[in-house]
Design an enzyme around this catalytic site. Structure first.
Site, PDB file in Angstrom:
ATOM      1  N   TYR A 109       0.816  -1.216   0.000  1.00 57.64           N
ATOM      2  CA  TYR A 109       0.000   0.000   0.000  1.00 57.64           C
ATOM      3  C   TYR A 109       0.850   1.267   0.000  1.00 57.64           C
ATOM      4  CZ  TYR A 109      -4.683  -2.010   0.424  1.00 57.64           C
ATOM      5  OH  TYR A 109      -5.876  -2.639   0.174  1.00 57.64           O
ATOM      6  N   VAL A 196      -5.418   4.926   3.461  1.00 52.86           N
ATOM      7  CA  VAL A 196      -4.473   5.572   2.537  1.00 52.86           C
ATOM      8  C   VAL A 196      -4.951   5.500   1.084  1.00 52.86           C
ATOM      9  CG1 VAL A 196      -3.016   3.541   2.036  1.00 52.86           C
ATOM     10  CG2 VAL A 196      -2.003   5.841   2.088  1.00 52.86           C
ATOM     11  N   ALA A 218     -20.553   6.017   1.608  1.00 50.97           N
ATOM     12  CA  ALA A 218     -21.101   6.442   0.312  1.00 50.97           C
ATOM     13  C   ALA A 218     -22.131   5.453  -0.235  1.00 50.97           C
ATOM     14  CB  ALA A 218     -19.959   6.623  -0.691  1.00 50.97           C
ATOM     15  N   THR A 229     -24.907  -3.215   6.601  1.00 52.37           N
ATOM     16  CA  THR A 229     -24.158  -4.470   6.769  1.00 52.37           C
ATOM     17  C   THR A 229     -23.447  -4.511   8.124  1.00 52.37           C
ATOM     18  OG1 THR A 229     -22.300  -3.482   5.579  1.00 52.37           O
ATOM     19  CG2 THR A 229     -23.836  -4.826   4.300  1.00 52.37           C
ATOM     20  N   GLU A 285     -14.383  -1.931  10.898  1.00 47.59           N
ATOM     21  CA  GLU A 285     -15.560  -1.111  10.584  1.00 47.59           C
ATOM     22  C   GLU A 285     -16.803  -1.563  11.361  1.00 47.59           C
ATOM     23  OE1 GLU A 285     -16.269   0.928   6.676  1.00 47.59           O
ATOM     24  OE2 GLU A 285     -17.541  -0.855   6.433  1.00 47.59           O
TER      25      GLU A 285
HETATM   26  C1  5GW Z   1      -4.003  -5.269   2.252  1.00 43.48           C
HETATM   27  C2  5GW Z   1      -4.782  -6.239   1.691  1.00 43.48           C
HETATM   28  C3  5GW Z   1      -6.109  -6.302   2.026  1.00 43.48           C
HETATM   29  C4  5GW Z   1      -6.633  -5.372   2.907  1.00 43.48           C
HETATM   30  C5  5GW Z   1      -5.831  -4.395   3.468  1.00 43.48           C
HETATM   31  C6  5GW Z   1      -4.501  -4.356   3.143  1.00 43.48           C
HETATM   32  C7  5GW Z   1      -3.662  -3.311   3.684  1.00 43.48           C
HETATM   33  C8  5GW Z   1      -4.244  -2.228   4.318  1.00 43.48           C
HETATM   34  C9  5GW Z   1      -2.257  -3.307   3.529  1.00 43.48           C
HETATM   35  O1  5GW Z   1      -1.623  -4.244   2.986  1.00 43.48           O
HETATM   36  N1  5GW Z   1      -1.533  -2.260   3.965  1.00 43.48           N
HETATM   37  C10 5GW Z   1      -2.130  -1.201   4.581  1.00 43.48           C
HETATM   38  O2  5GW Z   1      -1.430  -0.237   4.945  1.00 43.48           O
HETATM   39  N2  5GW Z   1      -3.473  -1.199   4.789  1.00 43.48           N
HETATM   40  C11 5GW Z   1      -4.072  -0.050   5.490  1.00 43.48           C
HETATM   41  O3  5GW Z   1      -5.350  -0.394   5.970  1.00 43.48           O
HETATM   42  C12 5GW Z   1      -4.257   1.108   4.519  1.00 43.48           C
HETATM   43  O4  5GW Z   1      -4.161   2.331   5.201  1.00 43.48           O
HETATM   44  C13 5GW Z   1      -5.661   0.860   4.028  1.00 43.48           C
HETATM   45  O5  5GW Z   1      -6.222   1.999   3.445  1.00 43.48           O
HETATM   46  C14 5GW Z   1      -6.331   0.420   5.319  1.00 43.48           C
HETATM   47  C15 5GW Z   1      -7.634  -0.380   5.141  1.00 43.48           C
HETATM   48  O6  5GW Z   1      -7.487  -1.339   4.140  1.00 43.48           O
HETATM   49  P1  5GW Z   1      -8.270  -1.197   2.774  1.00 43.48           P
HETATM   50  O7  5GW Z   1      -8.186   0.231   2.325  1.00 43.48           O
HETATM   51  O8  5GW Z   1      -7.797  -2.196   1.782  1.00 43.48           O
HETATM   52  O9  5GW Z   1      -9.749  -1.534   3.235  1.00 43.48           O
HETATM   53  P2  5GW Z   1     -11.097  -1.199   2.455  1.00 43.48           P
HETATM   54  O10 5GW Z   1     -12.168  -1.337   3.505  1.00 43.48           O
HETATM   55  O11 5GW Z   1     -11.024   0.222   1.929  1.00 43.48           O
HETATM   56  O12 5GW Z   1     -11.247  -2.183   1.331  1.00 43.48           O
END
Ligand code: 5GW
Ligand code: MN
Length: 335
Positions: A109, A196, A218, A229, A285
């Site tokens: 990420y 992020v 949203a 959910t 969440e």
């Molecule tokens: C990686 C794979 C699946 C889900 C989360 C990650 C992941 C999340 C990661 O490998 N590294 C990371 O820094 N994150 C942090 O957790 C980021 O700030 C990310 O925005 C946050 C939440 O995960 P998201 O954005 O994948 O979750 P959703 O609910 O937006 O799909």
């Protein structure tokens, strides 16, 4: 001798008067604040309270007839057109408000999202106020070197990379709580915690600041409660049958005291679930939604504050302030 006694008596009467007047003033302020349930009793001193009262009285709740602009517990829901941005900025500058932004960029990420997130935040997030970015990462050396405006700074905090992505997401609660305790509370009065994988596109300003701030998801802001959910497993601490709204964990915030309480409570629930071998449907969440059901947020942000551009119907969205970055699940979630 009698002169001194006289003076002493005079001073005594004067002190009584001062005490009386200040007593009435504080009673009056308390009365005023009781009229505005959006400010919770944790708010700090009376000067700040007075400012908040005047500020939120300036909101125009009728300007967006198509959408809900206030909750049943009288918290404002902030939509474009309701507020005077200059008024909020001036008041928060005068009140010396300062903001910590926390963001996690762990594993892939970091390369995928962090630079866009930070450079766009420099364009749009809380301009005019002191801002400290707290970047939590497992690869400190790879954090991009962004040029920051005056009064803005960035701190990198090293964290471990949990092997399960669900844990990367959930363990943010613990890490944020620890950072508030050791760092943030000494430097900032507000904390806002962000995913992020998003990009700022428009003003995300001081009108968003509040004691305890939650974001309407949203995808759900128009849906009836039955479609939310929430976690429906009675074995999970996040279980809830009904609620007020469906909040999006991609951003939450408030006074540091309140964010500390929120992150502590969510972390405890997450750990209790682990002990019981359950995991809530939408991880952190789900726990966040449960927390805000019992501890009503004092301010809600409309989905203008975090919009998914793949949603076709944008009729309620007069401005996008922050948008979801495209997801690359195939490359980012294979591990
Ligand atoms: C990686 C794979 C699946 C889900 C989360 C990650 C992941 C999340 C990661 O490998 N590294 C990371 O820094 N994150 C942090 O957790 C980021 O700030 C990310 O925005 C946050 C939440 O995960 P998201 O954005 O994948 O979750 P959703 O609910 O937006 O799909
Ligand atoms: Mn995300």
């Amino acid at each position: 001798m009698s002169g001194i006694i006289h003076k002493a008596r005079g001073a005594g009467i004067f002190c009584c008067l001062v005490l009386l007047v200040s007593g009435f003033t504080s009673l009056y302020l308390r009365y005023l604040t009781s009229l505005v349930p959006t400010d919770n009793p944790l708010a700090t001193d009376e000067g700040e309270l007075r400012q908040n009262i005047e500020l939120d009285n300036s909101l125009n709740f009728g300007t967006r007839p198509g959408v809900q602009t206030i909750t049943s517990w009288k918290a404002p829901i902030i939509w474009e057109g309701m507020f005077d941005p200059n008024l909020y900025d001036q008041n928060h500058i005068q009140a010396h408000s300062s903001v910590a932004l926390t963001v996690f960029a762990v594993g892939r990420y970091l390369d995928a999202y962090l630079k866009t997130f930070l450079t766009s935040a420099e364009q749009h997030f809380m301009l005019g106020l002191p801002v400290t970015y707290y970047v939590f990462t497992d690869q400190a050396e790879k954090v991009p070197n962004i040029e920051l405006a005056p009064q803005r700074s960035l701190k990198v905090i090293q964290v471990e990379k949990h092997s399960r992505w669900q844990d990367i997401s959930m363990m943010r609660m613990k890490t944020i709580s620890e950072a508030i305790e050791s760092e943030i509370r000494h430097h900032c009065n507000y904390v806002f915690c962000f995913d992020v994988d998003q990009e700022f596109k428009g003003r995300f300003g001081s009108e968003a600041l509040g004691d305890s701030v939650a974001l309407l998801h949203a995808h759900f802001y128009k849906f009836p409660k039955e479609k939310f959910t929430y976690d429906r497993n009675p074995k999970s601490k996040a279980f809830m049958e009904t609620g007020d709204f469906y909040y999006h964990a991609a951003l939450f915030g408030g006074l540091w005291e309140n964010v500390k309480n929120l992150t502590d409570a969510c972390y405890l629930s997450i750990m209790e679930d682990k002990l019981n071998d359950v995991e809530a449907l939408w991880h952190d969440e789900s726990h966040l939604n449960k927390y805000f059901w019992f501890h009503k947020p004092s301010r809600l942000l409309s989905p203008e504050y975090c919009w998914d551009q793949s949603i076709g119907d944008m009729s309620d969205i007069h401005v996008t302030r922050l948008v979801w970055a495209p997801k690359h699940y195939d490359t980012l979630r294979t591990l």
